[in-house]
Motif scaffolding. Structure first.
Motif, PDB file in Angstrom:
ATOM      1  N   ASP A   1      13.510  -0.524   7.346  1.00  0.00           N
ATOM      2  CA  ASP A   1      12.811  -1.776   7.073  1.00  0.00           C
ATOM      3  C   ASP A   1      11.446  -1.428   6.521  1.00  0.00           C
ATOM      4  O   ASP A   1      11.079  -0.254   6.396  1.00  0.00           O
ATOM      5  CB  ASP A   1      12.730  -2.663   8.317  1.00  0.00           C
ATOM      6  CG  ASP A   1      12.070  -1.949   9.495  1.00  0.00           C
ATOM      7  OD1 ASP A   1      11.297  -1.001   9.264  1.00  0.00           O
ATOM      8  OD2 ASP A   1      12.333  -2.332  10.650  1.00  0.00           O
ATOM      9  N   VAL A   2      10.674  -2.414   6.179  1.00  0.00           N
ATOM     10  CA  VAL A   2       9.386  -2.147   5.533  1.00  0.00           C
ATOM     11  C   VAL A   2       8.444  -1.397   6.461  1.00  0.00           C
ATOM     12  O   VAL A   2       7.646  -0.547   6.012  1.00  0.00           O
ATOM     13  CB  VAL A   2       8.756  -3.470   5.051  1.00  0.00           C
ATOM     14  CG1 VAL A   2       9.590  -4.073   3.932  1.00  0.00           C
ATOM     15  CG2 VAL A   2       8.599  -4.461   6.196  1.00  0.00           C
ATOM     16  N   TYR A   3       8.499  -1.670   7.753  1.00  0.00           N
ATOM     17  CA  TYR A   3       7.601  -1.004   8.692  1.00  0.00           C
ATOM     18  C   TYR A   3       7.982   0.459   8.869  1.00  0.00           C
ATOM     19  O   TYR A   3       7.105   1.330   8.966  1.00  0.00           O
ATOM     20  CB  TYR A   3       7.620  -1.738  10.029  1.00  0.00           C
ATOM     21  CG  TYR A   3       7.214  -3.190   9.905  1.00  0.00           C
ATOM     22  CD1 TYR A   3       5.872  -3.549   9.776  1.00  0.00           C
ATOM     23  CD2 TYR A   3       8.167  -4.207   9.897  1.00  0.00           C
ATOM     24  CE1 TYR A   3       5.484  -4.876   9.651  1.00  0.00           C
ATOM     25  CE2 TYR A   3       7.794  -5.534   9.773  1.00  0.00           C
ATOM     26  CZ  TYR A   3       6.450  -5.866   9.644  1.00  0.00           C
ATOM     27  OH  TYR A   3       6.083  -7.166   9.513  1.00  0.00           O
ATOM     28  N   THR A   4       9.289   0.758   8.894  1.00  0.00           N
ATOM     29  CA  THR A   4       9.721   2.156   9.010  1.00  0.00           C
ATOM     30  C   THR A   4       9.342   2.949   7.768  1.00  0.00           C
ATOM     31  O   THR A   4       8.875   4.095   7.864  1.00  0.00           O
ATOM     32  CB  THR A   4      11.240   2.209   9.233  1.00  0.00           C
ATOM     33  OG1 THR A   4      11.588   1.418  10.368  1.00  0.00           O
ATOM     34  CG2 THR A   4      11.702   3.638   9.467  1.00  0.00           C
ATOM     35  N   MET A   5       9.566   2.349   6.583  1.00  0.00           N
ATOM     36  CA  MET A   5       9.206   3.048   5.350  1.00  0.00           C
ATOM     37  C   MET A   5       7.699   3.258   5.256  1.00  0.00           C
ATOM     38  O   MET A   5       7.237   4.318   4.811  1.00  0.00           O
ATOM     39  CB  MET A   5       9.727   2.264   4.140  1.00  0.00           C
ATOM     40  CG  MET A   5      11.246   2.280   4.007  1.00  0.00           C
ATOM     41  SD  MET A   5      11.839   1.497   2.473  1.00  0.00           S
ATOM     42  CE  MET A   5      11.515  -0.233   2.833  1.00  0.00           C
ATOM     43  N   ALA A   6       6.898   2.255   5.648  1.00  0.00           N
ATOM     44  CA  ALA A   6       5.442   2.400   5.602  1.00  0.00           C
ATOM     45  C   ALA A   6       4.967   3.493   6.550  1.00  0.00           C
ATOM     46  O   ALA A   6       4.056   4.271   6.226  1.00  0.00           O
ATOM     47  CB  ALA A   6       4.783   1.068   5.943  1.00  0.00           C
ATOM     48  N   GLU A   7       5.580   3.586   7.706  1.00  0.00           N
ATOM     49  CA  GLU A   7       5.201   4.630   8.661  1.00  0.00           C
ATOM     50  C   GLU A   7       5.538   6.017   8.125  1.00  0.00           C
ATOM     51  O   GLU A   7       4.765   6.973   8.296  1.00  0.00           O
ATOM     52  CB  GLU A   7       5.915   4.384   9.988  1.00  0.00           C
ATOM     53  CG  GLU A   7       5.554   5.383  11.076  1.00  0.00           C
ATOM     54  CD  GLU A   7       6.286   5.105  12.375  1.00  0.00           C
ATOM     55  OE1 GLU A   7       6.126   5.892  13.329  1.00  0.00           O
ATOM     56  OE2 GLU A   7       7.028   4.091  12.433  1.00  0.00           O
ATOM     57  N   SER A   8       6.710   6.143   7.464  1.00  0.00           N
ATOM     58  CA  SER A   8       7.090   7.444   6.911  1.00  0.00           C
ATOM     59  C   SER A   8       6.182   7.864   5.768  1.00  0.00           C
ATOM     60  O   SER A   8       5.958   9.061   5.547  1.00  0.00           O
ATOM     61  CB  SER A   8       8.544   7.402   6.429  1.00  0.00           C
ATOM     62  OG  SER A   8       9.421   7.078   7.488  1.00  0.00           O
TER      63      SER A   8
END
Length: 749
Positions: free
Chosen positions: A170-177
């Protein structure tokens, strides 16, 4: 589009129902569009735009418009969105919202200069494929061109992080990575079934825009090219039976309206890419559509999205969607005829099926039927002339009365369909709009080999050539009960028969189930004689049956029938209504129809019978005449009442199912146990339907070193007679002995 685009439009949609991975799975209406433009070349972000859509199905939540023309809901949302999102207006309908979005997008692109390319970018496939396209298709809204191509941000992220799971991103997982600082609000981790709040949608768009900039920058330097495509229309085509179809790309749709076409199915799965010629409507045993279809998609990803549309609606009907296999699809849509392939090779043609043609009909008569020479109006020329007509024939060349006709456009096809039930020769002709898959099914049905072939040649050359098929004149020693209450059990049936219960053969009650595994209201009962079966039908016809498991009671129709007819129904065939409405009918009007060739998935896998143990030890079998020893050592196990059916690996039952519930249905091979009084030292051979006398039996058994005295006839019933006794049993010498009472049914050889 192979070069990188100039502008990306990051888009997020919200419905009045579920969000996240369940977005679009509940058929809720689209209520919000949020987007932001990204300048790919200059790596700059534009403003965040928001468009609110009024759901058509909700009148109670309709906002009131103040005098200034801006809705109260729009004003509140502008105040709440501190992130800078501009609410353009409150759209009146989905069509207005999509056109406003496209207009805004076009104006921004045109302001950048001529030759500028732009494409949408979403978080996953659901926003475009599962929300915008299905809803627009159900409301007959024309979708702007910009919604037919888009980039999946998750797939772009996965190219640089191969170990990531697309479904878990999701957008939050991609942003964290990517080490993008994001403040995760408490509502961001809400349940997928909850509605997405407006502020979360705006925040997700901003995070996606930052992810795009990070992917464009060093060291990733991602290139946004080759976007996802949405097929604008369904392409018809042919499928060969030799073609390999992936099992993970096929689904089965059930509950379709009978008048639906392959284009209607493609419209139901709008947004998902169906393979060329991948929509196949199924036909029943009578050649009519049964409300089912097999659909083949271009990939497993699209198949999984199609499964999420389970119980979505087509008009007023909900459609069930299940997994299917490639073998299922090839059985319906696959073909091997070159003539059919040539006929269907013309693309963009409308197919019309003709049914009820005279057997002597020619191409010229069909052409004159659609375009009469003396008529100036209502002429609908057939595409290609004679080449556009395909007659359906049996393998021996006899016509079936069916044909398919091609028309060049929809207008000519509709004109031809208006001739429905007009006269050709001395018959009225039925006309239906058809599909390429239906052409394949009809041709496969009539050109395939019969399901019940003739019996093979006898294996024992020394025995007279006795046919294993039933006699030409069937003995009606069975009863067919029709219209049973669905809660009726075997005990209720025995109570209904009353005094005739004592005339039922052991294990002679056979109930029939439908393709869903539920009682169909039919039952077959084997009686000891045709006379008792006829008497029972006269006494019990249209009497009322009551059930112990409920207050339901219905009158039951009782007809005499033969074992052949019973076996045909249990194998998946059918009996015509004309056949069962009268007791006085001849053999030529039986109304039998063969078992249909239908999908294996909806049917029980096979008949399961207990294996028959060998009746001879290996030493005894080897001492006999070799062919006889081999046959008696491993007899084939077939159903006792249907010895004329071939022994195959699986027998498919398509519309009816065998109901193996004791004590009414047989569970083992062998109708009648061996009489205990026959305690002969040798084995026994059971020979049903034998037409020979004692002398003929002695002559027939001379090749097996048997003496005269062991030969005994236990019954004098001959083939064609109506006696209810047991068939002849012949004793073999002690050389082939087993424990007393064992025998072999010669119908199994």
């Amino acid at each position: 589009m192979t070069a990188q685009v100039d502008y990306l439009v990051v888009l997020c949609v919200a419905t009045s129902g579920a969000s996240g991975e369940l977005l679009g799975s509940d058929e809720k209406e689209l209520v919000r569009l949020v987007w932001q433009q990204v300048d790919v070349n200059n790596k700059k972000l534009g403003k965040v735009n928001e468009l609110v859509i009024k759901p058509e199905a909700s009148d109670s939540t309709e906002p009131k418009e103040p005098e200034d023309g801006v809705t109260e809901i729009a004003e509140e949302e502008v105040e709440e969105n501190d992130s800078g999102a501009d609410c353009l207006s409150n759209a009146k309908s989905l069509e207005t919202a999509l056109n406003m979005f496209h207009l805004q997008l076009t104006n921004e692109v045109n302001s950048a200069g001529a030759g500028t390319s732009v494409c949408l970018c979403t978080d996953g496939q659901l926003h475009i494929r599962q929300v915008i396209h299905p809803e627009a298709s159900s409301k007959n809204v024309l979708i702007p061109e910009c919604f037919y191509s888009f980039f999946d941000l998750r797939k772009a992220f996965k190219t640089h992080f191969p170990s990531s799971n697309l479904k878990a991103l999701d957008v939050y997982t991609m942003a964290e990575s990517l080490s993008i600082p994001v403040e995760v609000p408490p509502t961001a981790t809400m349940e997928p079934s909850a509605t997405l709040p407006p502020e979360i949608g705006v925040q997700q768009v901003q995070i996606m825009a930052n992810i795009v900039l990070t992917l464009l920058s060093e060291p990733l330097c991602h290139t946004f090219s080759n976007p996802e495509r949405v097929h604008e229309k369904f392409e018809t085509g042919t499928c060969s039976k030799m073609e390999k179809v992936n099992d993970n790309t096929v689904i089965r749709a059930r509950g379709l309206p009978w008048q639906s076409s392959d284009q209607d199915i493609a419209r139901f799965f709008s947004g998902l890419n169906i393979a060329k010629g991948g929509s196949a409507l199924c036909l029943n045993a009578q050649g009519r559509r049964n409300g089912e279809a097999l659909v083949r998609f271009i990939s497993e990803e699209h198949r999984d999205l199609a499964l999420q549309r389970h119980k979505h609606h087509m008009g007023n009907r909900y459609i069930e969607v299940y997994k299917a296999t490639g073998e299922d699809f090839l059985k319906i849509a696959g073909g091997t005829s070159n003539e059919v392939a040539m006929f269907l090779s013309r693309e963009d043609q409308i197919i019309v099926r003709m049914r009820g043609l005279p057997f002597t009909a020619t191409h010229e008569q069909v052409l004159a039927f659609f375009s009469p020479p003396d008529a100036l109006k209502d002429t609908c020329p057939v595409s290609g002339g004679k080449e556009g007509i395909l007659f359906v024939r049996y393998p021996d060349g006899r016509p079936t009365g069916d044909a398919f006709v091609l028309f060049a456009c929809e207008e000519h096809a509709l004109c031809g369909l208006r001739k429905h039930k007009e006269i050709l020769g001395r018959r009225y002709i039925e006309l239906f709009k058809s599909t390429a898959a239906e052409v394949q099914q009809v041709l496969n049905r009539y050109s395939s080999a019969p399901l019940i072939p003739v019996a093979p040649a006898p294996l024992l050359s020394v025995l007279p050539p006795v046919s294993l098929l039933p006699p030409p004149v069937s003995v009606r020693d069975c009863l067919r009960l029709r219209g049973l209450p669905y809660t009726a059990s075997i005990e209720d049936i025995l109570t209904f028969l009353g005094e005739f219960t004592q005339d039922i053969r052991p294990q002679g009650v056979h109930m029939v189930l439908n393709q869903q595994g539920r009682p169909s209201g039919d039952c077959f009962i084997q009686m000891i004689s045709p006379e008792r079966a006829l008497l029972a039908s006269h006494h019990l016809h249209k009497h009322v049956m009551s059930c112990q498991r409920g207050p339901n009671s219905r009158y039951v129709e009782v007809f005499p029938c033969s074992v052949e007819e019973m076996g045909l129904v249990l194998m998946g065939g059918s009996l015509s209504h004309m056949h069962t409405h009268t007791h006085t009918r001849n053999r030529s009007g039986t109304g039998l129809s063969p078992p249909p060739c239908k999908s294996r998935r909806l049917s029980p896998p096979s008949y399961s019978f207990n294996p028959t143990p060998p009746v001879l030890p290996t030493e005894a079998a080897a001492a006999l005449y070799p062919p006889l020893g081999q046959v008696l050592l491993t007899p084939r196990s077939l159903h006792p009442g249907h010895a004329y059916y071939p022994s195959s690996a699986q027998l498919y039952m398509n519309y009816t199912a065998y109901y193996p519930s004791p004590p009414g249905s047989p569970t083992t091979v062998g109708f009648f146990p061996s009489p205990s009084a026959l305690s002969a030292p040798g084995g026994l051979v059971r020979m049903p339907g034998l037409t020979y006398s004692n002398k003929d039996l002695i002559n027939a058994m001379q090749g097996y070193q048997t003496a005269v005295e062991p030969v005994s006839l236990l019954s004098s019933s001959l083939i064609g007679q109506t006696g209810g006794g047991d068939p002849p049993v012949v004793s073999l010498p002690a050389l082939v002995s087993k424990p007393a009472g064992q025998y072999v049914d010669l119908s199994l050889l």
